[in-house]
Design an enzyme around this catalytic site. Structure first.
Site, PDB file in Angstrom:
ATOM      1  N   PRO A  14      37.288  31.002  47.369  1.00  0.00           N
ATOM      2  CA  PRO A  14      36.515  31.932  46.542  1.00  0.00           C
ATOM      3  C   PRO A  14      35.075  31.959  47.031  1.00  0.00           C
ATOM      4  O   PRO A  14      34.445  30.908  47.177  1.00  0.00           O
ATOM      5  CB  PRO A  14      36.622  31.323  45.135  1.00  0.00           C
ATOM      6  CG  PRO A  14      36.890  29.871  45.364  1.00  0.00           C
ATOM      7  CD  PRO A  14      37.662  29.779  46.647  1.00  0.00           C
ATOM      8  N   LEU A  16      31.421  34.061  46.376  1.00  0.00           N
ATOM      9  CA  LEU A  16      30.700  35.005  45.542  1.00  0.00           C
ATOM     10  C   LEU A  16      30.176  36.169  46.374  1.00  0.00           C
ATOM     11  O   LEU A  16      29.600  35.975  47.450  1.00  0.00           O
ATOM     12  CB  LEU A  16      29.541  34.298  44.840  1.00  0.00           C
ATOM     13  CG  LEU A  16      28.937  35.011  43.628  1.00  0.00           C
ATOM     14  CD1 LEU A  16      29.992  35.212  42.543  1.00  0.00           C
ATOM     15  CD2 LEU A  16      27.754  34.216  43.081  1.00  0.00           C
ATOM     16  N   CYS A  97      30.245  24.691  42.362  1.00  0.00           N
ATOM     17  CA  CYS A  97      29.125  25.578  42.695  1.00  0.00           C
ATOM     18  C   CYS A  97      27.807  24.944  42.251  1.00  0.00           C
ATOM     19  O   CYS A  97      27.676  24.527  41.094  1.00  0.00           O
ATOM     20  CB  CYS A  97      29.313  26.932  42.022  1.00  0.00           C
ATOM     21  SG  CYS A  97      27.989  28.101  42.404  1.00  0.00           S
ATOM     22  N   LYS A 136      38.514  22.928  41.540  1.00  0.00           N
ATOM     23  CA  LYS A 136      37.799  22.861  42.818  1.00  0.00           C
ATOM     24  C   LYS A 136      36.502  22.105  42.579  1.00  0.00           C
ATOM     25  O   LYS A 136      35.695  22.492  41.721  1.00  0.00           O
ATOM     26  CB  LYS A 136      37.507  24.257  43.367  1.00  0.00           C
ATOM     27  CG  LYS A 136      36.908  24.240  44.773  1.00  0.00           C
ATOM     28  CD  LYS A 136      36.793  25.647  45.356  1.00  0.00           C
ATOM     29  CE  LYS A 136      36.428  25.604  46.839  1.00  0.00           C
ATOM     30  NZ  LYS A 136      35.067  25.102  47.094  1.00  0.00           N
ATOM     31  N   HIS A 168      35.831  20.129  48.187  1.00  0.00           N
ATOM     32  CA  HIS A 168      34.850  20.443  49.217  1.00  0.00           C
ATOM     33  C   HIS A 168      34.271  19.110  49.686  1.00  0.00           C
ATOM     34  O   HIS A 168      33.666  18.373  48.899  1.00  0.00           O
ATOM     35  CB  HIS A 168      33.753  21.335  48.641  1.00  0.00           C
ATOM     36  CG  HIS A 168      32.802  21.858  49.669  1.00  0.00           C
ATOM     37  ND1 HIS A 168      32.075  23.010  49.491  1.00  0.00           N
ATOM     38  CD2 HIS A 168      32.432  21.386  50.888  1.00  0.00           C
ATOM     39  CE1 HIS A 168      31.312  23.228  50.553  1.00  0.00           C
ATOM     40  NE2 HIS A 168      31.514  22.248  51.412  1.00  0.00           N
ATOM     41  N   ASN A 208      38.461  21.292  51.851  1.00  0.00           N
ATOM     42  CA  ASN A 208      37.612  22.463  52.081  1.00  0.00           C
ATOM     43  C   ASN A 208      36.299  21.992  52.703  1.00  0.00           C
ATOM     44  O   ASN A 208      35.836  20.907  52.432  1.00  0.00           O
ATOM     45  CB  ASN A 208      37.377  23.171  50.741  1.00  0.00           C
ATOM     46  CG  ASN A 208      36.336  24.279  50.808  1.00  0.00           C
ATOM     47  OD1 ASN A 208      35.408  24.309  50.003  1.00  0.00           O
ATOM     48  ND2 ASN A 208      36.481  25.189  51.739  1.00  0.00           N
ATOM     49  N   GLY A 210      33.785  23.266  56.362  1.00  0.00           N
ATOM     50  CA  GLY A 210      33.562  23.096  57.786  1.00  0.00           C
ATOM     51  C   GLY A 210      34.774  23.272  58.674  1.00  0.00           C
ATOM     52  O   GLY A 210      34.736  22.909  59.848  1.00  0.00           O
ATOM     53  N   GLY A 230      36.750  29.014  54.246  1.00  0.00           N
ATOM     54  CA  GLY A 230      35.848  29.966  53.623  1.00  0.00           C
ATOM     55  C   GLY A 230      35.201  30.919  54.593  1.00  0.00           C
ATOM     56  O   GLY A 230      35.783  31.903  55.011  1.00  0.00           O
ATOM     57  N   ARG A 231      33.970  30.590  55.005  1.00  0.00           N
ATOM     58  CA  ARG A 231      33.177  31.524  55.815  1.00  0.00           C
ATOM     59  C   ARG A 231      33.852  31.898  57.123  1.00  0.00           C
ATOM     60  O   ARG A 231      33.754  33.039  57.573  1.00  0.00           O
ATOM     61  CB  ARG A 231      31.791  30.938  56.070  1.00  0.00           C
ATOM     62  CG  ARG A 231      30.871  30.999  54.856  1.00  0.00           C
ATOM     63  CD  ARG A 231      29.611  30.200  55.084  1.00  0.00           C
ATOM     64  NE  ARG A 231      29.883  28.766  55.055  1.00  0.00           N
ATOM     65  CZ  ARG A 231      29.021  27.821  55.435  1.00  0.00           C
ATOM     66  NH1 ARG A 231      27.848  28.180  55.929  1.00  0.00           N
ATOM     67  NH2 ARG A 231      29.337  26.542  55.357  1.00  0.00           N
TER      68      ARG A 231
END
Length: 342
Positions: A14, A16, A97, A136, A168, A208, A210, A230-231
């Site tokens: 997820p 944002l 977050c 998470k 993470h 999660n 890297g 993610g990214r």
């Protein structure tokens, strides 16, 4: 209670402002097996806001999970019921977050300091729905950074009935680092997540942070149950093309570049027919040909033309004509871009 089984060997995180429904539908063209997650939606947005705007999606997105942000058990139970009524396959509680807005609302990573409250929240969510409830989190926050703190957090929350934790592998500094800095500056500590799996073998542990490609994903899967990317998945979505084959062992052929463009055009037409504008879809696909010849022109053509009123699939096809090694049968002549740089 029989809860739906989801194969979380590979998940797209997820993010944002990134993983909206348009993004998830695009990702689904490349991977049918991955679990896709929504942007974090706060309980307040659902209790007081436009539920359809926040929860609406298309059927092709399944399996899809809703991530919630909040710390009130009653509100979280209510919003979990909404998620189930909308057909989501999972509801995930954000305990990771680090943003100021999240801290002021007493949810996100700051909740790691109060595992008892998190357990109350997840217990209420689990009682309210039949779909899986997951968490998470980070490996720690601020000075609460010993493995024993993470162990206690997971143990208490697991006692509430949570069996899946997405971790993470960085701590979060709630005081002193921005959300962006918290994604990069705290060092990765994969060993702490591996130890968590060793000590809680009956829990599903998803790692999660890297992880940048499928080779790294396969190495992680030797230690944990699943990977959340993610990214890297967002910025270089081509990674997703081989997930089903390499991670899930699917015998389905990897989608060809030409077929992907055709399916993307079909997808865009579907979305436009539903009232969307191309610019809100195309922003998620600009990285599709990252690091390939013609990628710069692909990005630039989309950026310069997708925002124009009435833009449609002709923009996608014209941009695709810049990719020289794309086996793409198109009658469109490669368009010109002013000051195009190689």
């Amino acid at each position: 209670m029989n809860r739906k089984t989801i194969n979380r060997r590979f998940c797209v995180a997820p993010m944002l402002d990134w993983t909206d429904s348009h993004c998830r539908g695009f990702h689904r063209l490349m991977t049918k097996e991955s679990v896709l997650y929504t942007e974090m939606v706060t309980t307040g947005a659902l209790v007081y806001g436009d539920v359809e705007r926040h929860l609406g999606y298309i059927e092709a997105e399944h399996p899809v999970a809703l991530q919630l942000g909040g710390s009130d058990p009653t509100d979280l139970a209510h919003c979990s019921k909404l998620a189930q009524s909308y057909g989501y396959d999972e509801v995930n509680l954000n305990v990771g977050c680090p943003s100021d807005r999240v801290q002021s609302g007493r949810f996100g990573a700051c909740l790691m300091a109060d595992p008892g409250l998190v357990a109350e929240c997840t217990a209420a969510m689990i009682e309210a729905v039949d779909i899986p409830v997951t968490v998470k989190c980070r490996i720690g926050i601020d000075e609460q950074d010993d493995y024993a703190d993470l162990q206690r957090f997971v143990s208490l929350v697991a006692d509430s009935g949570v069996t899946t934790f997405i971790v993470h592998a960085r701590k979060a500094w709630l005081d002193g680092l921005s959300p962006k800095e918290n994604r990069d500056i705290p060092p990765l500590n994969y060993d702490r997540v591996y130890l968590l799996k060793e000590e809680f073998p009956d829990l599903e542990i998803i790692i999660n942070g890297g992880i940048n490609n499928l080779d790294e994903t396969l190495l992680q899967l030797e230690k944990v149950d699943g990977v959340m990317m993610g990214r890297a998945a967002y910025q270089s979505p081509f990674i997703l093309k081989e997930v089903d084959q390499r991670i899930y062992g699917s015998e389905r052929p990897v989608i060809s570049d030409a077929e992907l463009i055709e399916q993307l055009c079909d997808y865009v037409e579907l979305r436009l027919a539903g009232g969307a504008q191309l610019k809100y879809i195309s922003r998620h696909v600009v990285g599709l040909f990252q690091s390939r010849a013609g990628a710069r022109q692909w990005r630039r053509y989309l950026s310069e033309n997708a925002f124009k009123p009435g833009s449609g699939t002709e923009v996608i096809r014209a941009a695709a004509a810049f990719i020289p090694d794309l086996s793409y049968d198109s009658d469109i002549t490669t368009p010109s871009i002013s000051n195009t740089r190689q």
